[in-house]
Structure formats: C-alpha cells, structure tokens
Design a protein around this motif. Structure first.
Motif, short mmCIF file in Angstrom:
data_model
loop_
_atom_site.label_atom_id
_atom_site.label_comp_id
_atom_site.label_asym_id
_atom_site.label_seq_id
_atom_site.Cartn_x
_atom_site.Cartn_y
_atom_site.Cartn_z
N ARG A 1 0.86 -1.19 0.00
CA ARG A 1 0.00 0.00 0.00
C ARG A 1 0.89 1.24 0.00
NH1 ARG A 1 -5.48 -0.37 2.08
NH2 ARG A 1 -6.52 1.62 1.70
N LEU A 2 0.51 2.22 -0.80
CA LEU A 2 1.29 3.44 -0.93
C LEU A 2 0.42 4.64 -0.57
CD1 LEU A 2 4.18 4.14 -1.94
CD2 LEU A 2 3.21 4.47 -4.22
N VAL A 3 0.94 5.51 0.31
CA VAL A 3 0.24 6.74 0.69
C VAL A 3 1.12 7.90 0.25
CG1 VAL A 3 -0.73 8.11 2.57
CG2 VAL A 3 -0.82 5.62 2.69
N ILE A 4 0.62 8.70 -0.70
CA ILE A 4 1.43 9.74 -1.32
C ILE A 4 0.62 11.00 -1.54
CG2 ILE A 4 3.09 8.22 -2.46
CD1 ILE A 4 1.31 8.24 -4.92
N ASP A 5 1.32 12.10 -1.81
CA ASP A 5 0.62 13.35 -2.11
C ASP A 5 0.29 13.40 -3.61
OD1 ASP A 5 3.33 13.72 -2.93
OD2 ASP A 5 3.07 15.88 -2.85
N GLY A 6 -0.46 14.42 -3.99
CA GLY A 6 -0.92 14.53 -5.37
C GLY A 6 0.20 14.71 -6.38
N ASP A 7 1.21 15.52 -6.04
CA ASP A 7 2.31 15.75 -6.98
C ASP A 7 3.07 14.46 -7.27
OD1 ASP A 7 1.69 18.41 -7.16
OD2 ASP A 7 3.23 19.09 -5.76
N LEU A 8 3.32 13.69 -6.23
CA LEU A 8 4.04 12.42 -6.41
C LEU A 8 3.17 11.43 -7.18
CD1 LEU A 8 6.60 10.88 -5.93
CD2 LEU A 8 5.85 10.39 -3.60
N ALA A 9 1.87 11.44 -6.92
CA ALA A 9 0.96 10.56 -7.66
C ALA A 9 0.99 10.89 -9.15
CB ALA A 9 -0.46 10.70 -7.11
N ALA A 10 0.97 12.19 -9.47
CA ALA A 10 1.01 12.60 -10.87
C ALA A 10 2.33 12.18 -11.52
CB ALA A 10 0.83 14.12 -10.97
N ALA A 11 3.43 12.32 -10.78
CA ALA A 11 4.74 11.93 -11.32
C ALA A 11 4.81 10.42 -11.56
CB ALA A 11 5.85 12.37 -10.37
N LEU A 12 4.26 9.64 -10.64
CA LEU A 12 4.25 8.19 -10.80
C LEU A 12 3.38 7.77 -11.97
CD1 LEU A 12 4.03 7.08 -7.07
CD2 LEU A 12 5.85 6.46 -8.65
N ALA A 13 2.23 8.45 -12.11
CA ALA A 13 1.33 8.14 -13.23
C ALA A 13 2.01 8.45 -14.56
CB ALA A 13 0.04 8.94 -13.09
N GLU A 14 2.69 9.58 -14.63
CA GLU A 14 3.41 9.95 -15.86
C GLU A 14 4.52 8.96 -16.16
OE1 GLU A 14 5.84 13.75 -17.81
OE2 GLU A 14 5.03 13.87 -15.78
N HIS A 15 5.26 8.58 -15.12
CA HIS A 15 6.35 7.63 -15.30
C HIS A 15 5.82 6.29 -15.82
CE1 HIS A 15 9.40 4.62 -14.07
NE2 HIS A 15 10.27 5.59 -14.31
N ALA A 16 4.65 5.90 -15.32
CA ALA A 16 4.07 4.62 -15.70
C ALA A 16 3.30 4.68 -17.01
CB ALA A 16 3.17 4.10 -14.59
N GLY A 17 3.17 5.89 -17.58
CA GLY A 17 2.43 6.05 -18.83
C GLY A 17 0.94 5.96 -18.65
N LEU A 18 0.47 6.30 -17.44
CA LEU A 18 -0.97 6.24 -17.14
C LEU A 18 -1.60 7.58 -17.44
CD1 LEU A 18 -3.31 4.56 -15.89
CD2 LEU A 18 -2.69 5.57 -13.69
N ASP A 19 -2.57 7.61 -18.33
CA ASP A 19 -3.27 8.84 -18.66
C ASP A 19 -4.22 9.22 -17.55
OD1 ASP A 19 -2.03 9.04 -21.13
OD2 ASP A 19 -3.55 7.80 -22.11
#
Length: 312
Positions: free
Chosen positions: A292-310
């Motif tokens: 389980r991962l608990v993160i802020d919005g900026d880090l979530a956006a960075a992870l999504a971008e890194h993973a190629g998730l739109d």
C-alpha cells in the motif's frame, strides 16, 4: 433573444465574473434588483453567453485504482491538500485514515520513525485493540520528541501492548549495535517484528532533506553509500535503483526492522511526498515488498506519468 438583451447579459456577466462586482452593485448600476441580476446570470450561462471552464490539478484526475494496478500494489491512497495544509500534513492525515481502514482487533502494527509518521499519530482516533511494535530506533530532529512519543501515541490509540525499541537508529559502530541488540527489551521488540500484520514505514530518497539518515552520517560515508548504488532509504535500510537491498557499510550500525521482515508483513504501507522523492519510491516499488502506498498529489502525478498512465 435580442442583441440589446444579449449585450445586457454580457455586461452583467463581465461585471460579476471578471470584475468581481457584487450583485448589489450591479443592480444599482442597471436599476434592477439583485434577484434580477441573479436570474440574468443564470440566463447568461444557460444561453452560452458565459462559458465556465474549470481546470483541476492533474493529480485530482488520477484513478488511484488504475495507478495501483500499474504500479503492482494493492492500493494507492492519494492525500488531498486543502488550503493551509502542507504536503507532509496531508500525507500524515491520509496515513492515519489508511491505518484506521486496515487495523483489525488483535492484529500487530509495526511503525518506523519519521516526522510524517510522528505527525500521523496526532490524527488518529481510537483503533481496534492491537499490539504495537516500534520498528526503528530513535532519530530526533530539533525539538521533535522522537520515536518515544510516536510509539506512546500509537499505543494509546491502539490500546494493546507496546514493544518500544529503546535505542538510537544509528550507533557509532557495528560492535555497539550488536551489544544493544542483545538487550532483552530490544531483542524482544525485533523478534516481534517477525510477525507483523501491518508495517507503516516512510520512504526517503538518498539525498539531503529526503532521508532521515543522511544528516547522521559523514560526507565520506554518504559518498560511499552513493557509490554502492543506494538511491532510497527505509528505516535505515538502503535500496538500489532496482530495489535490491544494499549494505554499503551501514546495516551493521542500524537498529531497525529488516527488509526481510517488511517482506514478511501481511501489509507494508509506505508513505512519501514530493516530486524529489520519486527515485526512492520507484526503488521501493521495484523491491516488491510494498502493498500500500500513501502519497501526495504531486508524487501521484509523477508516478502516473512515469508509468504512462493517462489522467481520467
């Protein structure tokens, strides 16, 4: 709708939406009531004279379940940051909610020390009766009360037995650490960490300001650790970019949960925030022991971008 009436709607909408003029002031200027102003504003939106577009921050559009799936974890909890709340506090609040959702009567909760996890305990309500184990020795900053207060507050919320770890996180030598580990109160706590239902840990990227350990080792040691390939730190344990545990001469001096103990936990919850923590989070995820991962919005956006998730 006549051109004159359309212009009236445009004038009223401009005054209200662009010039921040109150409805009372607009009513006085046009010789109408403020209730008529409200009706004209509604009409302006309905007739397309006014077109309102809301641009939400990228992270609010992220599907947390989809992000969890692409990252290979059971869940991702994205902290929201209301006005006046820092990213750290937002993550601490969310971590408290996550722990509350996972805790079950009779379970064993392990918690490492970090400033965010310490803040988490101040947002906890009463948990089901659980035992609490301290997973990492003390490491204080400034006026912070350290891990002693953290374990006390979490133990009070859980209402069960606590296993404190009365030792520093890092000591001067491996010999001293070995002696301390033989003390019954320390060895019992570390043995209890073999049987964790929930482990709460913080991820730090191996750099200044993002690792609680960084400031406690010498410049020469930092260089040696970096040369060994370490990019992340969790409770004093170091990980390479690919998620492999690396000793780098630090393990023997650390009194804390091991990576193997975190792997054995039923659910390991890792918290992190900030764009500059991306390398550390990616390393921990590649290590395969985070559920389980608990993160802020900026880090979530960075992870999504890194993973190629739109974004949704």
């Amino acid at each position: 709708m006549s051109t004159t009436h359309q212009e009236l709607l445009a004038d009223i909408a401009t005054a209200y939406y662009l010039d921040n003029t109150s409805k009372v002031e607009i009513a006085k200027e046009h010789g109408i009531s403020r209730f008529q102003v409200a009706r004209y504003l509604d009409e302006a939106r309905r007739e397309g004279v006014v077109d309102i577009t809301i641009h939400r921050p990228a992270h609010t559009q992220i599907d947390a379940a989809a992000l969890a799936a692409v990252l290979g974890v059971e869940g991702v909890d994205i902290a929201r940051e209301p006005a006046g709340r820092s990213a750290r506090e937002a993550v601490a609040v969310q971590a408290a909610a996550t722990l509350d959702s996972l805790a079950r009567k009779g379970c064993t909760i392990g918690v490492s020390w970090s400033r965010t996890l310490s803040l988490m305990t101040t947002h906890l309500g009463q948990l089901p009766t659980c035992d609490v184990v301290q997973l990492a020795g003390d490491l204080r900053f400034g006026n912070d009360a350290g891990s002693g207060q953290l374990i006390h507050q979490l133990g009070t919320a859980a209402g069960g037995r606590t296993w404190p770890l009365p030792a520093p996180l890092i000591v001067e030598s491996a010999q001293l650490a070995s002696s301390l580990r033989r003390l019954p109160e320390i060895s019992e706590a570390q043995a209890k960490a073999d049987h964790l239902d929930i482990a709460m840990v913080a991820i730090g990227t191996w750099t200044s300001g993002r690792s609680t350990v960084w400031a406690r080792v010498s410049e020469e040691e930092r260089a040696s650790i970096a040369a060994a390939g370490a990019v992340a730190e969790i409770s004093g344990r170091l990980l390479t970019e690919t998620g492999e545990h690396v000793d780098a001469g630090l393990d023997g001096r650390v009194i804390a949960v091991t990576i193997d103990q975190l792997r054995a936990a039923t659910t390991t919850v890792a918290i992190a925030y900030g764009l500059d923590n991306l390398p550390g989070v990616l390393a921990a995820l590649r290590g395969g022991f985070i559920q389980r991962l608990v993160i802020d919005g900026d880090l979530a956006a960075a992870l999504a971008e890194h993973a190629g998730l739109d974004a949704a």
